[in-house]
Motif scaffolding. Structure first.
Motif, PDB file in Angstrom:
ATOM      1  N   GLU A  80       3.086  65.929  20.637  1.00  0.00           N
ATOM      2  CA  GLU A  80       2.208  64.993  19.907  1.00  0.00           C
ATOM      3  C   GLU A  80       1.559  65.687  18.718  1.00  0.00           C
ATOM      4  OE1 GLU A  80      -1.541  63.592  18.639  1.00  0.00           O
ATOM      5  OE2 GLU A  80      -1.492  65.105  20.237  1.00  0.00           O
ATOM      6  N   ARG A  84       2.143  64.970  14.654  1.00  0.00           N
ATOM      7  CA  ARG A  84       1.034  64.599  13.789  1.00  0.00           C
ATOM      8  C   ARG A  84       0.909  65.542  12.594  1.00  0.00           C
ATOM      9  NH1 ARG A  84      -5.046  64.774  15.928  1.00  0.00           N
ATOM     10  NH2 ARG A  84      -4.011  63.958  17.790  1.00  0.00           N
ATOM     11  N   THR A  85       1.220  66.820  12.787  1.00  0.00           N
ATOM     12  CA  THR A  85       1.005  67.813  11.735  1.00  0.00           C
ATOM     13  C   THR A  85       2.267  68.163  10.960  1.00  0.00           C
ATOM     14  OG1 THR A  85       1.386  69.636  13.297  1.00  0.00           O
ATOM     15  CG2 THR A  85      -0.897  68.849  13.038  1.00  0.00           C
ATOM     16  N   LEU A 168      -6.601  67.626  10.540  1.00  0.00           N
ATOM     17  CA  LEU A 168      -6.513  67.814  11.985  1.00  0.00           C
ATOM     18  C   LEU A 168      -7.912  67.979  12.561  1.00  0.00           C
ATOM     19  CD1 LEU A 168      -4.658  68.224  14.460  1.00  0.00           C
ATOM     20  CD2 LEU A 168      -4.753  70.674  13.988  1.00  0.00           C
TER      21      LEU A 168
END
Length: 433
Positions: A80, A84-85, A168
């Motif tokens: 995950e 996302r990054t 983040l």
């Protein structure tokens, strides 16, 4: 960068490789169910681990980064965060337990380049094999010779800076409960580990060979929990202590047990050398041993130290393990689990391998029984260790503190101390030291 049992920035191969690999690094720690609900989830280690994570997060923030802490299944969380990054690589310290192998296999199912680096031991399991053949060394002495000859690479410096990817959030879920820990448990964290290592090198190492077995002296390093959680690098500890061969042998023993456990993953529940010992079922004796009520002072003092500090002197570990398995003839697995439930430094390779060695089921082909009274006479002759943990025996001086059942009847009635479960001399007279 997935932290597991390498909670440090100094000499951390996985972190070093991650920083060198990309412009941005996401340091992550995952509280998974094996930590929170498995048999290793005990208050002393949860407390030490929580403090180590807090310390690691402070250090990473001082370098410009942070520590992302999540709960869940490790591979799912890593996937995950990578999605996302936009991360394409994942770095993790290599480990050799069944759980670690399953975790690494799950991570390698992700669409990431996964790199597992060494770092939990001085010499990784499998790097040393006997010239005569075989996958591992089964006897320590030839392993020690091979281990000592391995060239030592330079230590890796901490990163100068860690840069998180933009956007983040480093939110941290509540830590797991850590109540119920030993009242005198030593603190965790890399800063504390490095402070303790420096103090040990300057103030205790020179006397280690003379004092390491003296039960009443604090003549050991107390670095074991830091090595277990990786708040200290074992290579850095070796580098700092290389002038003292008796101490570096202990680091070699640690590596020896890790290579043993890597090749024999059932070490914590199955006899390494089966059929050598017949144990008996004696729940009352086990309860007395666990509860520091055997009536043998050196055994009960050791258990009280364990309960109070989450630590037990190494010589005392040997004596108590031998008494349970060789004198009371209780299965070593019960003792292993008791130590597992209390020791801040408790890990599978060292805990299980040492229990099996003392029980007579392990790698030692010629196990010996340790007489608790002879050991007491050698390593606590004035009774200081017993008096520290059993103040009810302070009226007995010197070796008399180790034989309260020999005291005058009128004095014995005032001691409020149980009679011994078994005559400590008789069962071990033929095969003791």
């Amino acid at each position: 960068m997935l932290f597991t049992r390498d909670l440090r920035v100094h000499d951390n191969p996985a972190l070093h490789a991650a920083v060198a690999d990309g412009d941005h690094v996401v340091p992550v720690f995952v509280w998974d169910e094996a930590i929170l609900a498995g048999p290793m989830a005990v208050p002393n280690r949860l407390r030490f681990l929580s403090e180590s994570l807090e310390d690691l997060r402070r250090t990473l923030r001082s370098l410009g980064g942070d520590l992302i802490v999540r709960r869940g299944e490790v591979a799912a969380v890593a996937g995950e965060i990578a999605a996302r990054t936009g991360a394409r690589s994942l770095f993790i310290a290599d480990d050799h337990s069944d759980h670690a192998r399953r975790r690494l296999a799950a991570l390698r199912e992700l669409p990431l380049r996964v790199t597992a680096t060494p770092g939990l031991t001085v010499v990784p399991p499998g790097d040393l094999t006997p010239s005569s053949g075989g996958a591992l060394y089964r006897v320590f002495t030839p392993y020690w010779r091979a281990w000592s000859a391995v060239p030592r690479d330079p230590l890796l410096p901490p990163p100068e800076r860690i840069t998180l990817p933009p956007g983040l959030e480093a939110d941290t879920p509540p830590d797991p409960p850590t109540s119920g820990h030993s009242p005198a448990l030593l603190p965790g964290g890399e800063d504390e580990g490095r402070r303790r290592l420096a103090a040990w090198v300057s103030g205790g190492l020179a006397d280690y060979d003379d004092e390491r077995n003296e039960l009443a002296r604090d003549g050991t390093s107390r670095l074991s929990a830091h090595l277990r959680f990786g708040t200290l690098s074992p290579r850095e500890v070796l580098h700092a202590t290389s002038a003292c061969e008796p101490f570096t042998r202990q680091l070699a023993w640690r590596d020896f047990h890790y290579q043993l456990a890597a090749a024999f993953p059932d070490l914590s529940w199955r006899d390494y050398r089966p059929g050598r010992v017949d144990f008996r079922d004696d729940p009352d004796a086990l309860e007395a041993w666990c509860g520091a009520e055997t009536g043998v002072p050196i055994i009960d003092a050791a258990q009280r130290q364990l309960h109070h500090e989450g630590f037990m002197h190494n010589r005392a570990r040997m004596i108590t393990a031998s008494f349970l398995t060789r004198v009371l003839r209780v299965d070593w697995r019960h003792g292993y689990r008791h130590f597992r439930d209390w020791l801040a430094d408790g890990d599978i390779p060292n805990n299980a391998a040492n229990w099996q060695r003392l029980a007579g089921t392990g790698n030692d082909p010629r196990p010996r029984t340790l007489s608790p009274l002879r050991q007491a006479a050698r390593f606590d002759p004035d009774g200081s260790y017993v008096h520290r943990w059993l103040p009810e025996l302070e009226a007995l001086e010197g070796l008399a503190a180790h034989r309260p059942w020999k005291a005058e009847p009128s004095l014995r009635r005032t001691l409020r101390y149980p009679a011994p479960l078994i005559d400590p001399d008789e069962p071990v007279r033929r095969r003791s030291r």
